[in-house]
Scaffold this motif. Structure first.
Motif, mmCIF file in Angstrom:
data_model
loop_
_atom_site.group_PDB
_atom_site.id
_atom_site.type_symbol
_atom_site.label_atom_id
_atom_site.label_comp_id
_atom_site.label_asym_id
_atom_site.label_seq_id
_atom_site.Cartn_x
_atom_site.Cartn_y
_atom_site.Cartn_z
ATOM 1 N N LEU A 39 0.790 -1.245 -0.171
ATOM 2 C CA LEU A 39 0.220 0.005 -0.009
ATOM 3 C C LEU A 39 0.845 1.217 -0.033
ATOM 4 N N PHE A 40 1.947 1.260 0.964
ATOM 5 C CA PHE A 40 2.844 2.439 0.830
ATOM 6 C C PHE A 40 3.579 2.580 -0.443
ATOM 7 N N ASP A 41 3.835 1.392 -1.095
ATOM 8 C CA ASP A 41 4.467 1.468 -2.526
ATOM 9 C C ASP A 41 3.616 2.099 -3.406
ATOM 10 N N LEU A 42 2.529 1.867 -3.383
ATOM 11 C CA LEU A 42 1.374 2.393 -4.375
ATOM 12 C C LEU A 42 1.166 3.718 -4.062
ATOM 13 N N CYS A 43 1.143 4.373 -2.763
ATOM 14 C CA CYS A 43 1.126 5.814 -2.482
ATOM 15 C C CYS A 43 2.422 6.388 -2.995
ATOM 16 N N GLU A 44 3.374 5.852 -2.821
ATOM 17 C CA GLU A 44 4.525 6.679 -3.216
ATOM 18 C C GLU A 44 4.531 6.818 -4.785
ATOM 19 N N LEU A 45 4.094 5.706 -5.533
ATOM 20 C CA LEU A 45 3.874 5.882 -6.977
ATOM 21 C C LEU A 45 3.092 6.844 -7.192
ATOM 22 N N LEU A 46 1.711 6.876 -6.737
ATOM 23 C CA LEU A 46 0.835 7.787 -7.423
ATOM 24 C C LEU A 46 1.343 9.303 -7.062
ATOM 25 N N ALA A 47 2.261 9.332 -5.931
ATOM 26 C CA ALA A 47 2.653 10.626 -5.854
ATOM 27 C C ALA A 47 3.516 11.146 -6.811
ATOM 28 N N THR A 48 4.095 10.256 -7.714
ATOM 29 C CA THR A 48 5.018 10.725 -8.762
ATOM 30 C C THR A 48 4.320 10.975 -10.043
ATOM 31 N N LYS A 49 2.906 10.835 -10.425
ATOM 32 C CA LYS A 49 2.018 11.095 -11.453
ATOM 33 C C LYS A 49 2.857 9.962 -12.498
ATOM 34 N N PRO A 50 2.646 8.611 -12.179
ATOM 35 C CA PRO A 50 3.136 7.780 -13.117
ATOM 36 C C PRO A 50 2.376 7.475 -14.564
ATOM 37 N N GLY A 68 -8.590 -7.948 -5.145
ATOM 38 C CA GLY A 68 -9.239 -7.229 -4.176
ATOM 39 C C GLY A 68 -10.303 -6.239 -4.555
ATOM 40 N N LEU A 69 -9.975 -5.687 -5.581
ATOM 41 C CA LEU A 69 -10.859 -4.808 -6.054
ATOM 42 C C LEU A 69 -12.228 -5.305 -6.572
ATOM 43 N N LEU A 70 -12.149 -6.436 -7.107
ATOM 44 C CA LEU A 70 -13.243 -7.080 -8.022
ATOM 45 C C LEU A 70 -14.070 -8.090 -7.084
ATOM 46 N N GLY A 71 -13.045 -8.683 -6.161
ATOM 47 C CA GLY A 71 -13.652 -9.781 -5.390
ATOM 48 C C GLY A 71 -14.462 -9.911 -4.271
ATOM 49 N N GLY A 72 -15.193 -10.423 -3.879
ATOM 50 C CA GLY A 72 -16.020 -10.522 -2.645
ATOM 51 C C GLY A 72 -15.486 -11.387 -1.723
ATOM 52 N N ALA A 235 -7.034 0.835 -4.165
ATOM 53 C CA ALA A 235 -6.197 0.601 -2.782
ATOM 54 C C ALA A 235 -7.020 0.148 -1.606
ATOM 55 N N ARG A 236 -8.447 0.861 -1.517
ATOM 56 C CA ARG A 236 -9.316 0.488 -0.385
ATOM 57 C C ARG A 236 -9.754 -0.694 -0.269
ATOM 58 N N ASN A 237 -10.299 -0.983 -1.705
ATOM 59 C CA ASN A 237 -10.937 -2.421 -1.904
ATOM 60 C C ASN A 237 -9.938 -3.546 -1.502
ATOM 61 N N ALA A 238 -8.846 -3.301 -1.877
ATOM 62 C CA ALA A 238 -7.628 -4.512 -1.872
ATOM 63 C C ALA A 238 -7.679 -4.541 -0.262
ATOM 64 N N ASN A 239 -7.563 -3.675 0.489
ATOM 65 C CA ASN A 239 -7.327 -3.820 1.926
ATOM 66 C C ASN A 239 -8.561 -4.071 2.819
ATOM 67 N N PHE A 240 -9.596 -3.926 2.304
ATOM 68 C CA PHE A 240 -10.908 -4.181 3.033
ATOM 69 C C PHE A 240 -11.380 -5.552 2.635
#
Length: 255
Positions: A39-50, A68-72, A235-240
């Motif tokens: 999750l922190f890696d994704l946040c760092e990546l999004l901060a760079t406008k990849p 995680g986004l798609l699964g129940g 990010a949210r769905n994967a962790n929830f």
């Protein structure tokens, strides 16, 4: 109060305990759920406008964000395909195959950049969103002509992939059980007869949208198989997503 023998059997049936069951708690088919480091890696990546290619590579490495986004809670994750072909004209960014008592599901995914605007000042889809929706529409038109054929093609692609523990950097995806079990579970939930299709665009940032833009996404997602998700929702769905892989109690001996 202890369970009666008959009630214990019912409980075992509910949680599908047994080596011949696809959804046993102790042996669930589930892509690894991203933890804090991912999750922190994704946040760092999004901060760079990849750019899109960087996001593609990140999600190929961290495909648990997609499942995680798609699964129940009760989905079996069968496979994640990277850049699968749709006939001779189209290539998706990802495809996720899942199965549960609601049926066998093919999720087709298009990703775009995370930092560009999604709507124009007039409220129309901006370039990136319009392009993603157009791609999904093209895939849907093509697949609707021969859904069983394309489902079969994607299933065969999934069976040919490396299993998760043995996947290499050159793998074009991963499967989460044996090739034979991928097909067995797919067939068990009706995939070879009639699977369900969803089409998902992942792009943009929810927090960067104004109230009207957020409302437009919610409205679009309320009906039909085409969905728009931002990278924050990813990010949210994967962790929830409900996980019991680390759940232990006296019933672990069932497995």
């Amino acid at each position: 109060m202890p369970l009666s023998l008959d009630a214990e059997q019912v409980l075992k049936d509910i949680f599908a305990v047994g080596s011949d069951r696809a959804l046993a708690i102790g042996n669930r088919l589930r892509a690894p759920t991203p933890g804090p480091d991912e999750l922190f890696d994704l946040c760092e990546l999004l901060a760079t406008k990849p750019n899109e290619e960087v996001l593609q590579k990140f999600l190929e490495t961290n495909f648990g964000f997609l499942t995680g986004l798609l699964g129940g809670p009760d989905n079996s994750d069968l496979a994640v395909l990277f850049k699968p072909k749709i006939g001779t004209r189209f290539v998706a960014d990802f495809c996720v195959l899942q199965a549960h008592q609601g049926g066998a599901v093919v999720h087709m995914i298009e990703i775009e950049t995370s930092h560009e605007m999604l709507f124009t000042k007039k409220g129309n889809p901006a370039k990136r969103l319009a392009g993603a929706l157009s791609q999904l529409e093209d895939w849907r038109i093509e697949i609707d002509r021969q859904p069983k054929f394309y489902a079969g093609e994607l299933l065969r692609m999934a069976q040919s992939l490396d299993e998760y523990d043995n996947a290499s950097e050159l793998s074009r995806g991963v499967r989460f059980t044996s090739s034979e079990d991928v097909k067995r579970i797919w067939d068990m939930f009706g995939g070879s007869e009639q699977c369900f299709w969803t089409y998902t665009a992942i792009l943009g940032r929810w927090s960067k949208l104004d109230t009207e833009g957020q409302a437009r996404i919610v409205h679009r997602n309320q009906s039909g198989p085409v969905k728009i998700h931002t990278f924050e929702q990813l990010a949210r769905n994967a962790n929830f997503r409900l996980e019991r892989d680390d759940w232990h109690n006296d019933l672990d001996e069932w497995n």
